[in-house]
Design an enzyme around this catalytic site. Structure first.
Site, mmCIF file in Angstrom:
data_model
loop_
_atom_site.group_PDB
_atom_site.id
_atom_site.type_symbol
_atom_site.label_atom_id
_atom_site.label_comp_id
_atom_site.label_asym_id
_atom_site.label_seq_id
_atom_site.Cartn_x
_atom_site.Cartn_y
_atom_site.Cartn_z
ATOM 1 N N HIS A 165 12.822 -2.793 1.821
ATOM 2 C CA HIS A 165 11.936 -1.315 2.307
ATOM 3 C C HIS A 165 12.880 -0.556 1.776
ATOM 4 C CE1 HIS A 165 9.009 -3.257 4.905
ATOM 5 N NE2 HIS A 165 10.147 -3.954 4.774
ATOM 6 N N ARG B 169 13.709 4.909 12.341
ATOM 7 C CA ARG B 169 12.050 5.109 11.858
ATOM 8 C C ARG B 169 11.558 4.992 13.329
ATOM 9 N NH1 ARG B 169 8.836 4.375 6.055
ATOM 10 N NH2 ARG B 169 8.110 6.445 7.232
ATOM 11 N N PRO C 3 0.600 -1.259 -0.101
ATOM 12 C CA PRO C 3 0.090 -0.277 -0.320
ATOM 13 C C PRO C 3 1.015 1.509 0.230
ATOM 14 C CG PRO C 3 -0.066 -1.074 1.793
ATOM 15 C CD PRO C 3 -0.268 -2.336 0.966
ATOM 16 N N ASN C 4 -0.163 2.068 -1.001
ATOM 17 C CA ASN C 4 1.480 3.370 -0.419
ATOM 18 C C ASN C 4 1.939 3.837 -1.606
ATOM 19 O OD1 ASN C 4 -1.213 4.470 1.134
ATOM 20 N ND2 ASN C 4 -0.312 3.753 2.477
ATOM 21 N N HIS D 146 4.476 -4.645 9.037
ATOM 22 C CA HIS D 146 4.149 -4.047 10.433
ATOM 23 C C HIS D 146 3.315 -4.868 11.585
ATOM 24 C CE1 HIS D 146 7.419 -1.528 9.264
ATOM 25 N NE2 HIS D 146 6.333 -0.995 8.774
ATOM 26 N N ARG E 236 4.932 11.242 -1.668
ATOM 27 C CA ARG E 236 4.359 10.785 -0.642
ATOM 28 C C ARG E 236 5.921 10.919 -0.656
ATOM 29 N NH1 ARG E 236 4.825 4.334 0.930
ATOM 30 N NH2 ARG E 236 4.397 5.014 3.279
ATOM 31 N N GLU F 19 12.662 -9.383 1.203
ATOM 32 C CA GLU F 19 11.719 -8.568 1.824
ATOM 33 C C GLU F 19 12.845 -7.210 1.242
ATOM 34 O OE1 GLU F 19 12.588 -7.776 6.160
ATOM 35 O OE2 GLU F 19 10.534 -6.493 6.122
ATOM 36 N N ALA G 228 3.314 -1.097 4.794
ATOM 37 C CA ALA G 228 3.049 -0.973 6.072
ATOM 38 C C ALA G 228 2.476 -2.226 6.624
ATOM 39 C CB ALA G 228 1.894 0.104 6.166
ATOM 40 N N TYR H 156 10.917 8.789 0.833
ATOM 41 C CA TYR H 156 10.904 7.727 -0.036
ATOM 42 C C TYR H 156 11.584 8.547 -1.080
ATOM 43 C CZ TYR H 156 7.510 5.663 3.329
ATOM 44 O OH TYR H 156 7.679 5.244 4.542
ATOM 45 N N ASN I 205 7.593 -5.801 -0.890
ATOM 46 C CA ASN I 205 8.233 -4.888 -0.503
ATOM 47 C C ASN I 205 6.390 -4.558 0.233
ATOM 48 O OD1 ASN I 205 8.151 -2.472 1.525
ATOM 49 N ND2 ASN I 205 9.091 -0.997 -0.411
ATOM 50 N N ARG J 142 7.433 1.098 13.359
ATOM 51 C CA ARG J 142 8.008 0.298 12.295
ATOM 52 C C ARG J 142 9.183 -0.909 12.739
ATOM 53 N NH1 ARG J 142 5.624 3.518 8.407
ATOM 54 N NH2 ARG J 142 5.403 4.781 8.982
HETATM 55 C C1 DQA Z 1 8.230 0.961 3.090
HETATM 56 C C2 DQA Z 1 8.445 0.947 4.811
HETATM 57 C C3 DQA Z 1 6.710 1.439 5.801
HETATM 58 O O1 DQA Z 1 7.058 1.548 6.982
HETATM 59 C C4 DQA Z 1 6.359 1.993 5.388
HETATM 60 O O2 DQA Z 1 4.675 2.064 5.531
HETATM 61 C C5 DQA Z 1 6.112 2.111 3.739
HETATM 62 C C6 DQA Z 1 7.141 1.662 3.010
HETATM 63 C C7 DQA Z 1 9.467 1.368 2.583
HETATM 64 O O3 DQA Z 1 9.634 0.778 2.025
HETATM 65 O O4 DQA Z 1 10.412 1.715 2.906
HETATM 66 O O5 DQA Z 1 5.194 2.205 3.369
HETATM 67 O O6 DQA Z 1 7.893 -0.276 3.244
#
Ligand code: DQA
Length: 148
Positions: A99, A106, A9-10, A79, A17, A97, A76, A22, A73, A110
């Site tokens: 990120h 952070r 997500p996102n 977590h 964002r 994985e 959110a 990011y 990835n 997280r």
């Molecule tokens: C993320 C880190 C996560 O904590 C966050 O919620 C994200 C992006 C990252 O790529 O740094 O949406 O996975």
């Protein structure tokens, strides 16, 4: 060799964002980067992004018997999602994985990664480069397994 690259997500909001965390490159740039990395390695790539936990679980389940390795990835859901962890364990496909940001530096919420418990390796805080390293690692890992 066929890899599935899952973004949660996102991540489709990259560029807009929180650019200080990011970066300023958008999601299309990330997908191009992933496609180019796979192409250069002769790897077939399937890319999937969703803002929905169940859709990610369905996609992991659908990889069974079809996909050699997964780069994920979970954003959110990293977590919070035991469901994504269980799906990765259920299919038993080697997963890595990624990120973009350094989650270790952070917020405290997280600091737990459920999906990471089912992954053979994690690349954290390397931006797009983390995806490239994850793809190269999985390629070597899977080739090594084929030779044993
Ligand atoms: C993320 C880190 C996560 O904590 C966050 O919620 C994200 C992006 C990252 O790529 O740094 O949406 O996975």
């Amino acid at each position: 060799m066929k890899l599935l690259i899952i973004n949660g997500p996102n991540l489709n909001m990259l560029g807009l964002r929180e650019p200080d965390i990011y970066g300023r490159q958008d999601f299309a740039a990330l997908e191009n980067f992933i496609r180019e990395t796979c192409e250069a390695q002769g790897i077939e790539a399937e890319l999937f992004q969703s803002n929905h936990e169940g859709a990610i679980v369905d996609t992991i389940q659908g990889a069974y018997g079809r996909i050699d390795g997964i780069v994920i990835n979970p954003a959110a859901y990293t977590h919070t999602s035991v469901a994504i962890l269980d799906a990765l364990k259920a299919v038993s496909i080697p997963a890595v994985e990624v990120h973009l940001s350094d989650v270790t530096k952070r917020e405290s919420f997280r600091q737990i990664s459920y999906a990471g418990l089912a992954c053979v390796k994690s690349y954290i805080g390397l931006g797009f480069e983390g995806y490239r390293q994850a793809i190269l690692f999985l390629k070597n890992y899977l080739e090594g397994r084929e030779n044993t």
